[in-house]
Design a protein around this motif. Structure first.
Motif, PDB file in Angstrom:
ATOM      1  N   LEU A   1       8.029   0.783   6.883  1.00 33.10           N
ATOM      2  CA  LEU A   1       9.074   1.782   7.114  1.00 33.10           C
ATOM      3  C   LEU A   1      10.092   1.776   5.981  1.00 33.10           C
ATOM      4  CD1 LEU A   1       9.698   1.232  10.946  1.00 33.10           C
ATOM      5  CD2 LEU A   1       8.523   3.175   9.883  1.00 33.10           C
ATOM      6  N   ASP A   2      10.511   0.586   5.577  1.00 32.08           N
ATOM      7  CA  ASP A   2      11.516   0.476   4.518  1.00 32.08           C
ATOM      8  C   ASP A   2      10.982   0.956   3.170  1.00 32.08           C
ATOM      9  OD1 ASP A   2      13.267  -0.551   6.369  1.00 32.08           O
ATOM     10  OD2 ASP A   2      13.020  -2.650   5.746  1.00 32.08           O
ATOM     11  N   ALA A   3       9.669   0.849   2.977  1.00 31.87           N
ATOM     12  CA  ALA A   3       9.060   1.296   1.721  1.00 31.87           C
ATOM     13  C   ALA A   3       8.902   2.811   1.662  1.00 31.87           C
ATOM     14  CB  ALA A   3       7.708   0.621   1.528  1.00 31.87           C
TER      15      ALA A   3
ATOM     16  N   TYR B   1       0.827  -1.203   0.000  1.00 28.41           N
ATOM     17  CA  TYR B   1       0.000   0.000   0.000  1.00 28.41           C
ATOM     18  C   TYR B   1       0.868   1.262   0.000  1.00 28.41           C
ATOM     19  CZ  TYR B   1      -3.270  -3.572   1.695  1.00 28.41           C
ATOM     20  OH  TYR B   1      -4.016  -4.712   1.847  1.00 28.41           O
ATOM     21  N   VAL B   2       1.955   1.221   0.759  1.00 27.43           N
ATOM     22  CA  VAL B   2       2.861   2.375   0.807  1.00 27.43           C
ATOM     23  C   VAL B   2       3.448   2.637  -0.577  1.00 27.43           C
ATOM     24  CG1 VAL B   2       4.967   3.318   1.828  1.00 27.43           C
ATOM     25  CG2 VAL B   2       3.437   1.902   3.218  1.00 27.43           C
TER      26      VAL B   2
ATOM     27  N   ARG C   1      11.242   3.235  16.565  1.00 29.80           N
ATOM     28  CA  ARG C   1      10.014   3.389  17.356  1.00 29.80           C
ATOM     29  C   ARG C   1       9.527   4.828  17.372  1.00 29.80           C
ATOM     30  NH1 ARG C   1      12.526  -0.429  20.954  1.00 29.80           N
ATOM     31  NH2 ARG C   1      13.098   1.250  22.377  1.00 29.80           N
ATOM     32  N   ALA C   2      10.422   5.773  17.127  1.00 30.52           N
ATOM     33  CA  ALA C   2      10.006   7.175  17.029  1.00 30.52           C
ATOM     34  C   ALA C   2       9.092   7.402  15.828  1.00 30.52           C
ATOM     35  CB  ALA C   2      11.229   8.083  16.920  1.00 30.52           C
ATOM     36  N   ARG C   3       9.146   6.500  14.851  1.00 28.19           N
ATOM     37  CA  ARG C   3       8.297   6.607  13.656  1.00 28.19           C
ATOM     38  C   ARG C   3       7.072   5.689  13.744  1.00 28.19           C
ATOM     39  NH1 ARG C   3      12.136   5.116   8.883  1.00 28.19           N
ATOM     40  NH2 ARG C   3      10.218   5.462   7.658  1.00 28.19           N
TER      41      ARG C   3
ATOM     42  N   GLN D   1       3.945  13.296   2.446  1.00 25.62           N
ATOM     43  CA  GLN D   1       4.301  12.225   3.367  1.00 25.62           C
ATOM     44  C   GLN D   1       3.150  11.223   3.452  1.00 25.62           C
ATOM     45  OE1 GLN D   1       6.623  13.342   7.087  1.00 25.62           O
ATOM     46  NE2 GLN D   1       5.631  15.291   6.624  1.00 25.62           N
ATOM     47  N   VAL D   2       3.480   9.946   3.369  1.00 25.13           N
ATOM     48  CA  VAL D   2       2.472   8.890   3.424  1.00 25.13           C
ATOM     49  C   VAL D   2       2.581   8.162   4.755  1.00 25.13           C
ATOM     50  CG1 VAL D   2       1.703   6.703   2.419  1.00 25.13           C
ATOM     51  CG2 VAL D   2       2.393   8.590   0.920  1.00 25.13           C
TER      52      VAL D   2
END
Length: 354
Positions: free
Chosen positions: A167-169, A112-113, A213-215, A123-124
């Motif tokens: 996150l990696d996407a 989806y990202v 974890r901040a994200r 920003q997604v």
């Protein structure tokens, strides 16, 4: 001064996509035609999100069957008679039941990202289902040759991969939907189920670095489906102290529809860590009346009295259509509420900054 404002996730699907899903299930259209409808819905959703002025958007969960069951698409080891979720108006939703192992996700949120980021420079944000919700797939009677302990180990691996993949996407942030937290206290007032849910989610979140974890954030609400909830009658005071111990940088807390928001804000102020950003709900997706920017502004100013401005953000209470077939709210109403949230948050930021 800028106060960040973010959506929670789902946007009602257009009628053309809902009809296309029915037509595809009945064999009247092929996968290529369905994909065209999905692509059109995604483009329109992102375009309308950007028109609200939102700096952070989602894909509106246009191609998810529901916020909870997207990982199960394509899986065959499922039976339809799983856990039942009752809502206040009398309707229910039912999860499937796992019949065999090993458990693997059929779809991961990175897909989806990737699709959304191809259509926008904004920003997604990506919503994912909490592992605690998927733990309900395992039957109470067990599965021959596949223990609950083996299932939970597989589930934790899959949930970690789902979050890490998003996150990696390139997701700016990942929101873990934990609506079953409040519901667990309705099912088990002793808090034992809630503690087990928190422990499971903690075990997954502990696999990420502090920077990761901040994200990552956690969303809580009393559920929202067909203009009803499943656990609004459960006292937030029994949930929030435990919830706020999860090791994430952000929390998204339903607040606009709470009967006593000041009491909730007091609890949050007492238990949240200073480093955590708190997004408070300032629009109510199950209320058909569109909030005015001035109403939103007043809600933000109230929250700022308890939480300050350095860690304050705003959001919608919940997604507008967490289950794909929920048409109780129109797309126009959803985006009107989002626009009011953006404008009202800006009004409050200006007042607080001045």
């Amino acid at each position: 001064m800028v106060i960040p404002s973010e959506p929670i996730g789902s946007i009602p699907r257009p009628a053309s996509l809902l009809a296309g899903l029915d037509d595809h299930a009945a064999g009247r259209i092929g996968p290529e035609q369905l994909q065209d409808l999905c692509d059109a819905a995604l483009r329109d959703t992102i375009s309308r999100f950007e028109a609200t002025g939102s700096s952070v958007i989602t894909d509106g969960e246009q191609t998810k069957p529901s916020f909870a069951t997207y990982p199960l698409q394509g899986l065959t080891m499922l039976a339809p008679d799983g856990a039942v979720i009752p809502f206040a108006d009398g309707h229910t939703r039912q999860l499937p039941r796992l019949t065999a192992g090993p458990f693997r996700y059929g779809v991961r949120s990175a897909t989806y990202v990737t699709a959304a980021r191809a259509l926008t420079t904004s920003q997604v944000k990506q919503a994912v289902i909490a592992p605690s919700a998927l733990s309900l797939l395992y039957p109470t009677g067990g599965i021959a040759g596949y223990s609950r302990e083996e299932f939970l180990a597989d589930l934790m691996d899959e949930a970690e991969a789902d979050i890490r993949g998003a996150l990696d996407a390139g997701a700016a942030s990942v929101q873990v939907d934990f609506t079953e937290g409040r519901l667990s206290l309705k099912l088990d007032p002793s808090g034992g189920v809630l503690r087990s849910f928190i422990e499971l989610n903690n075990a997954v979140l502990d696999r990420f670095s502090e920077a990761e974890r901040a994200r990552i954030g956690v969303h809580t609400c009393p559920g929202g489906d067909q203009d009803s909830t499943h656990s609004a009658d459960i006292d937030y005071a029994d949930l929030l102290p435990s919830l706020l111990q999860l090791p994430v940088g952000t929390f998204y807390i339903q607040l606009a529809s709470e009967p006593d928001p000041e009491r909730v804000l007091e609890i949050v102020a007492d238990h949240a860590r200073p480093s955590q950003r708190i997004f408070v709900g300032v629009t109510d997706p199950i209320n058909p009346i569109v909030e005015t920017p001035e109403q939103v502004c007043d809600r933000v100013l109230l929250a700022a009295r308890y939480l300050g401005t350095d860690r304050l953000g705003t959001c919608d209470d919940c997604g507008f259509s967490p289950f794909g077939d929920d048409v109780s709210t129109s797309r126009d109403t959803a985006f009107a509420k989002i626009k009011a949230r953006i404008e009202g948050t800006a009004l409050a930021a200006a007042a607080l900054g001045g």
